[in-house]
Scaffold this active site. Structure first.
Site, short mmCIF file in Angstrom:
data_model
loop_
_atom_site.label_atom_id
_atom_site.label_comp_id
_atom_site.label_asym_id
_atom_site.label_seq_id
_atom_site.Cartn_x
_atom_site.Cartn_y
_atom_site.Cartn_z
CB SER A 28 -1.07 -0.33 1.34
OG SER A 28 -2.30 0.95 0.92
CG ASP A 140 -3.96 -1.99 0.25
OD1 ASP A 140 -3.28 -2.63 0.73
OD2 ASP A 140 -4.09 -0.88 0.89
#
Length: 262
Positions: A28, A140
């Site tokens: 991320s 993610d």
């Protein structure tokens, strides 16, 4: 060095500036910070850009059945941090962790273009539309690798320093995004944290007073990260000394958790 997720709070991942790093793996926003660092972007410049960041710099609201926004603008945002386009352009090896939504596994990217894996690693489920790349549906990386220790192992490091950001704000949630992110954080907190067993040192800055989008507080976030990293330096130096004095790696007496979550 492995860097976890956190978005606005992720700017205190700049603890990397206090250490000599041979390779980085990021999930991320940790992947974004890692890409800039591995490209040689000065830490002061990264902090300056972070302080003036807003959601519209990397996201655009486009509600659909797959997500509320797109992170297509992340490509231009990365260009503000570095001119590097490919992993091969970086001066320090980098692994970006993203989650294959269909297979439910972590995919590590270490070659080719930076932007598609980065967008996938930053595609927070429910908020951002998943990224289609190389016949995979990417979201993610925190779902399967909140701290991507396997990534630096793939790059051949001997000593793994993990930075874990656990948002634990005491403020009531303000938006749908707050509710979503805190829900995932709760799941993550109770999940299998096997990565802790693979890290030699774990640095956990105190994040209690920060929100996921506290970009304007970047100087404070950097200071919190630096404080946690400085506390860890004696243990890191000890490990480096053990590694250099013996053949075949570290005599690891145990994993150290450096936490400032008081």
């Amino acid at each position: 060095m492995t860097e976890g997720t956190g978005w606005g709070s992720g700017w205190d991942n700049q603890v990397i500036g206090l250490l000599i790093i041979d390779a980085v793996a990021g999930t991320s926003v940790g992947a974004l910070i890692g890409a800039a660092f591995c490209a040689g972007t000065p830490l002061e410049e990264m902090a300056r850009i972070g302080e003036h960041t807003s959601f519209s710099d990397f996201g655009r609201w486009t509600p659909s059945w797959l997500g509320l926004a797109t992170n297509h603008r992340l490509e231009k945002y990365l260009a503000r941090l570095t001119t590097a386009k490919n992993f091969e352009d970086l001066v320090t090896p980098l692994a970006i962790a993203a989650t294959d939504l269909n297979a439910g596994i972590t995919i590590y990217y270490t070659r080719g273009p930076l932007v598609p894996p980065l967008r996938g690693s930053c595609a927070y489920p429910g908020l951002f539309v998943p990224i289609q790349y190389e016949d995979r549906t990417l979201v993610d990386g925190f779902l399967t690798s909140p701290v991507p220790v396997e990534g630096v192992a793939l790059l051949g490091v001997d000593i793994v320093i993990a930075v874990y950001l656990e948002p634990s704000s005491l403020e009531p949630p303000r938006t749908f995004t707050d509710v979503l992110s805190r829900s995932f954080n709760i799941i993550q907190r109770h999940a299998d944290l096997a990565w802790r067993q693979q890290a030699d040192v774990i640095i956990e800055p105190d994040m209690k007073t920060f929100l996921w989008d506290d970009f304007t507080r970047t100087p404070e976030l950097v200071a919190v990260g630096e404080a946690a990293a400085k506390e860890a330096l004696p243990r890191i130096r000890e490990l480096l000394g053990s590694d250099s004095s013996g053949a075949g790696g570290i005599d690891a007496p145990g994993k150290d958790v450096i936490s400032r979550r008081n």
